[in-house]
Enzyme design. Structure first.
Site, PDB file in Angstrom:
ATOM      1  N   PRO A  51       6.460  53.800  16.194  1.00 27.06           N
ATOM      2  CA  PRO A  51       5.723  52.708  15.461  1.00 27.06           C
ATOM      3  C   PRO A  51       4.445  52.943  14.946  1.00 27.06           C
ATOM      4  CG  PRO A  51       5.493  52.609  17.865  1.00 27.06           C
ATOM      5  CD  PRO A  51       6.327  53.645  17.499  1.00 27.06           C
ATOM      6  N   GLU A  90       7.321  55.911  27.261  1.00 25.17           N
ATOM      7  CA  GLU A  90       5.941  55.328  26.826  1.00 25.17           C
ATOM      8  C   GLU A  90       5.483  55.950  25.579  1.00 25.17           C
ATOM      9  OE1 GLU A  90       2.832  52.892  26.531  1.00 25.17           O
ATOM     10  OE2 GLU A  90       4.471  52.750  28.001  1.00 25.17           O
ATOM     11  N   ARG A 135      24.373  55.663   2.385  1.00 27.20           N
ATOM     12  CA  ARG A 135      25.043  54.867   1.227  1.00 27.20           C
ATOM     13  C   ARG A 135      24.601  55.086  -0.087  1.00 27.20           C
ATOM     14  NH1 ARG A 135      23.124  50.116  -0.227  1.00 27.20           N
ATOM     15  NH2 ARG A 135      25.141  49.024  -0.086  1.00 27.20           N
ATOM     16  N   ASP A 186      21.210  46.391  -5.590  1.00 28.56           N
ATOM     17  CA  ASP A 186      20.741  45.776  -4.241  1.00 28.56           C
ATOM     18  C   ASP A 186      19.415  45.425  -4.464  1.00 28.56           C
ATOM     19  OD1 ASP A 186      23.263  46.448  -3.081  1.00 28.56           O
ATOM     20  OD2 ASP A 186      22.357  48.377  -2.055  1.00 28.56           O
TER      21      ASP A 186
END
Length: 245
Positions: A87, A114, A152, A167
């Site tokens: 994160p 953690e 992709r 896209d």
């Protein structure tokens, strides 16, 4: 492309890697994937991969030895990208997917608990990437999402190479509206321009729709998009139309 996943739960990848586009890429020999349970590389009799953090604190921290040992086992080159799902990393985007699709070898480190021993981050990792400003139980799901977005883009994976060029986010805008048969459904009509056969008009309409849709749904994207004078005129006319309704 070759992709290696370091994970405590290799079975989680079975469904994703063995269906749809990712399976097709492997069947075409455009992609090789390998999952490695880094518990197998722990150098203790209980195969322990985590321990309490020095200095105290909540939760458990992944030990360095299993990760270092696992990466020594994986054949790498100087260009290999070792990606830590974290994160604290830079937020994943279509731009990053395009960048990583040009690599020959990716390694995803999927953690749990953690966090990681900092020496993993400092000495093994080339990239730290986050899926967004939220925390998940582990790195497996983000690694799968990233893999789908990256693979992709590889030449030959999609049946039509232009498929991903239209896209959302590929050129900085959201995708234009799409329609198919029937032409009329419950008195809801397909826009006439799409039936005209005039590809110049269709392209112009689609670009206009991309601008309008981006302005309505993700105006933040336009802050980084180089609007032409015609683009600005399109948006101004749309705003005037909304005011006059």
């Amino acid at each position: 492309m070759k992709i290696d996943f370091l994970t405590l739960f290799p079975e989680m990848f079975d469904g994703v890697l063995n269906h749809s586009i990712l399976k097709r890429a492997q069947d075409k020999s455009l992609l090789q994937v390998h999952t490695h349970n880094f518990r197998d590389y722990a150098n203790n009799k209980h195969n322990q991969v985590d321990d309490y953090p020095f200095g105290g604190g909540q939760g458990m921290v992944l030990k360095p030895e299993p990760m270092f040992n696992a990466l020594e086992h994986i054949e790498q080159t100087a260009e290999s990208r070792v990606i830590l799902m974290c994160p604290q990393g830079r937020p994943f985007s279509q731009e990053i997917a395009q960048e990583l699709s040009e690599s020959d070898h990716l390694v995803f480190i999927c953690g749990h608990y953690e966090g990681y021993d900092e020496r993993i981050r400092e000495h093994l990792v080339t990239d730290e990437i986050s899926m967004g400003d939220y925390v998940l139980t582990g790195g497996e799901l983000p690694a799968m999402v990233m893999t789908d977005a990256i693979v992709r883009l590889l030449p030959g994976v999609l049946g039509n190479q232009q498929s991903h060029e239209d896209d959302s986010f590929q050129d900085g805008l959201l995708e234009f509206p799409q329609y198919t048969r029937p032409r009329n459904y419950n008195d809801m009509e397909v826009p006439e321009v799409l039936l005209s056969g005039n590809h110049a008009h269709i392209d112009a309409w689609r670009h206009e729709q991309k601008l309008i849709r981006t302005w309505e749904k993700r105006p933040d994207l336009l802050e980084h998009y180089d609007l032409s004078d015609n683009d600005k005129k399109i948006l101004e006319n749309h705003k005037k139309q909304l005011k006059n309704k």
